[in-house]
Design a protein around this motif. Structure first.
Motif, PDB file in Angstrom:
ATOM      1  N   ARG A  95      33.804   9.776  32.803  1.00  0.00           N
ATOM      2  CA  ARG A  95      34.176  10.063  31.462  1.00  0.00           C
ATOM      3  C   ARG A  95      33.101   9.852  30.525  1.00  0.00           C
ATOM      4  O   ARG A  95      32.798   8.634  30.313  1.00  0.00           O
ATOM      5  CB  ARG A  95      35.518   9.401  31.154  1.00  0.00           C
ATOM      6  CG  ARG A  95      36.662   9.790  32.174  1.00  0.00           C
ATOM      7  CD  ARG A  95      37.836   9.126  31.631  1.00  0.00           C
ATOM      8  NE  ARG A  95      38.383   8.919  30.471  1.00  0.00           N
ATOM      9  CZ  ARG A  95      39.337   9.994  29.493  1.00  0.00           C
ATOM     10  NH1 ARG A  95      39.842  10.558  30.224  1.00  0.00           N
ATOM     11  NH2 ARG A  95      39.351   9.869  28.433  1.00  0.00           N
ATOM     12  N   LEU A  96      32.674  10.748  29.851  1.00  0.00           N
ATOM     13  CA  LEU A  96      31.663  10.532  28.645  1.00  0.00           C
ATOM     14  C   LEU A  96      32.197  10.782  27.440  1.00  0.00           C
ATOM     15  O   LEU A  96      32.608  11.715  27.171  1.00  0.00           O
ATOM     16  CB  LEU A  96      30.355  11.341  29.101  1.00  0.00           C
ATOM     17  CG  LEU A  96      29.597  11.338  30.192  1.00  0.00           C
ATOM     18  CD1 LEU A  96      28.782  12.428  30.548  1.00  0.00           C
ATOM     19  CD2 LEU A  96      29.021  10.100  30.505  1.00  0.00           C
ATOM     20  N   GLY A 101      35.857  12.676  19.046  1.00  0.00           N
ATOM     21  CA  GLY A 101      36.914  12.937  19.807  1.00  0.00           C
ATOM     22  C   GLY A 101      36.609  13.843  20.949  1.00  0.00           C
ATOM     23  O   GLY A 101      37.546  14.230  21.696  1.00  0.00           O
ATOM     24  N   VAL A 102      35.353  14.222  21.306  1.00  0.00           N
ATOM     25  CA  VAL A 102      35.073  14.989  22.499  1.00  0.00           C
ATOM     26  C   VAL A 102      34.827  14.173  23.436  1.00  0.00           C
ATOM     27  O   VAL A 102      33.974  13.256  23.550  1.00  0.00           O
ATOM     28  CB  VAL A 102      33.971  15.984  22.235  1.00  0.00           C
ATOM     29  CG1 VAL A 102      33.526  16.802  23.422  1.00  0.00           C
ATOM     30  CG2 VAL A 102      33.949  16.713  20.911  1.00  0.00           C
TER      31      VAL A 102
END
Length: 109
Positions: A95-96, A101-102
């Motif tokens: 997860r990056l 909020g992206v």
């Protein structure tokens, strides 16, 4: 009918990249044009630019230099996913957080 083999990317040494970066600094051109002239993939150019700046071989960009201002901000964070040795039954979730909020999620199950 002849079948053309795909070109293999040219492998350059550390010293060759130092020379290329010095040539880039000496020319008044964009990174895109420089890479096209020498058949360099831009992402590879940016990666080596980051490496050589971290090593102090290449100077940091000045705000007044418009050509160098197109270089993305310096980042010392680099994750080589190819170095993660997973067997076929292993799963992976990456997860990056890209900000604002992206979140980019890559997974292998």
């Amino acid at each position: 009918m002849s079948i053309k083999k795909p070109q293999t990317p040219q492998v350059r040494s550390y010293d060759e990249w130092c020379t290329l970066m010095r040539q880039y600094e000496a020319e008044n051109t964009t990174i895109k044009a420089f890479c096209q002239q020498r058949k360099i993939v831009e992402s590879t150019f940016y990666r080596w630019l980051s490496v050589l700046r971290n090593d102090g071989v290449i100077s940091q960009p000045s705000q007044s230099n418009a050509v160098q201002s197109e270089v993305p901000p310096k980042s010392s964070d680099f994750l080589d996913i190819g170095a993660i040795n997973l067997n076929q039954s292993s799963s992976l979730e990456l997860r990056l957080d890209l900000g604002d909020g992206v979140v980019l999620t890559l997974s292998r199950r």
